[in-house]
Design a protein around this motif. Structure first.
Motif, PDB file in Angstrom:
ATOM      1  N   GLN A  21     -90.798 -17.059-120.040  1.00 64.47           N
ATOM      2  CA  GLN A  21     -90.980 -15.690-120.520  1.00 64.47           C
ATOM      3  C   GLN A  21     -91.065 -14.689-119.370  1.00 64.47           C
ATOM      4  N   ARG A  74     -90.209 -11.821-117.277  1.00 68.25           N
ATOM      5  CA  ARG A  74     -89.396 -10.609-117.422  1.00 68.25           C
ATOM      6  C   ARG A  74     -89.172  -9.918-116.076  1.00 68.25           C
ATOM      7  N   ASN A  95     -95.267 -16.089-118.209  1.00 61.63           N
ATOM      8  CA  ASN A  95     -94.603 -14.921-117.649  1.00 61.63           C
ATOM      9  C   ASN A  95     -94.529 -15.059-116.127  1.00 61.63           C
TER      10      ASN A  95
END
Length: 224
Positions: free
Chosen positions: A156, A158, A189
């Motif tokens: 995840q 970004r 993340n």
């Protein structure tokens, strides 16, 4: 862990060093995330990497790049930080002259610096590259990649999307006998928020495989 101060190209650098009690133990250098976005040697992942190596018998050093914490100098967009990392390795080798090998580990910006150091120092035989920002920094210098190692990314992420890193890994040229592995941490993340434990499981499994399941070494309290 003992606080250390050593000389870098832009002045004194602040670090923490865990010397192994075993003669000839390998070295590990751990590099922190981007200095201009809060990266320091006390970053949680850097801290965990430090102990992962220490508990496997390494002498290990983490330090603040120039301009961070009590390290002198100012941010230099990567060139100076690479020189800092080289100085850190020089210092660690000077205090551990019988070290038989060296590993480099880096987080985000630190992984970019670490991989550049890998290309310049043939004694580095392994690497851990966590969340390398392949979309923000050029990794094409890894041609060929001289040592086996592990890239780890959150699926995840970004900030540095995994597809960018996968593309870099797929294009890597490697020398004969070099194996590059890539681990994905589900739900993680760029900062591995709430996923650091899963990250360290992946790192630990890789280290144990590469090091042939070394016995664990008792390390002083992580609160020291």
């Amino acid at each position: 862990m003992p606080e250390v101060i050593f000389n870098g190209p832009a002045g004194r650098l602040e670090g923490r060093f865990h010397p192994s009690k075993q003669r000839g133990a390998p070295l590990a250098i751990v590099l922190h995330p981007h200095p201009q976005f809060g990266g320091t040697m006390n970053n949680q992942i850097v801290y965990q990497l430090y102990y992962a190596f220490a508990e496997r018998g390494f002498s290990v050093l983490r330090f603040n790049f120039r301009g961070v914490g009590r390290s002198q100098g100012s941010f230099d967009h990567g060139a100076g930080e690479l020189s800092d990392a080289a100085s850190a390795l020089d210092w660690a080798q000077a205090v551990s002259p019988e070290a038989r090998a060296c590993w480099i580990a880096g987080v985000s910006f630190g992984s970019w610096i670490g991989m550049q150091l890998l290309m310049r120092r043939p004694e580095i035989e392994g690497f851990i590259s966590i969340a390398p920002p392949a979309n923000r920094f050029d990794f094409t210098f890894l041609a060929p990649c001289p040592s086996s190692g592990l890239f780890v990314h959150g699926d995840q992420d970004r900030v540095a999307p995994v597809k960018e890193v996968t593309s870099v890994i797929e294009k890597l040229k490697t020398q004969k006998g070099i194996v590059i592995e890539h681990a994905l941490v589900e739900g993680a993340n760029h900062f591995f928020e709430n996923r650091v434990d899963e990250l360290m499981v992946a790192v630990g499994e890789y280290l144990d495989k590469r090091l042939d399941n070394p016995p664990r070494v008792a390390v002083a309290s992580r609160a020291d």
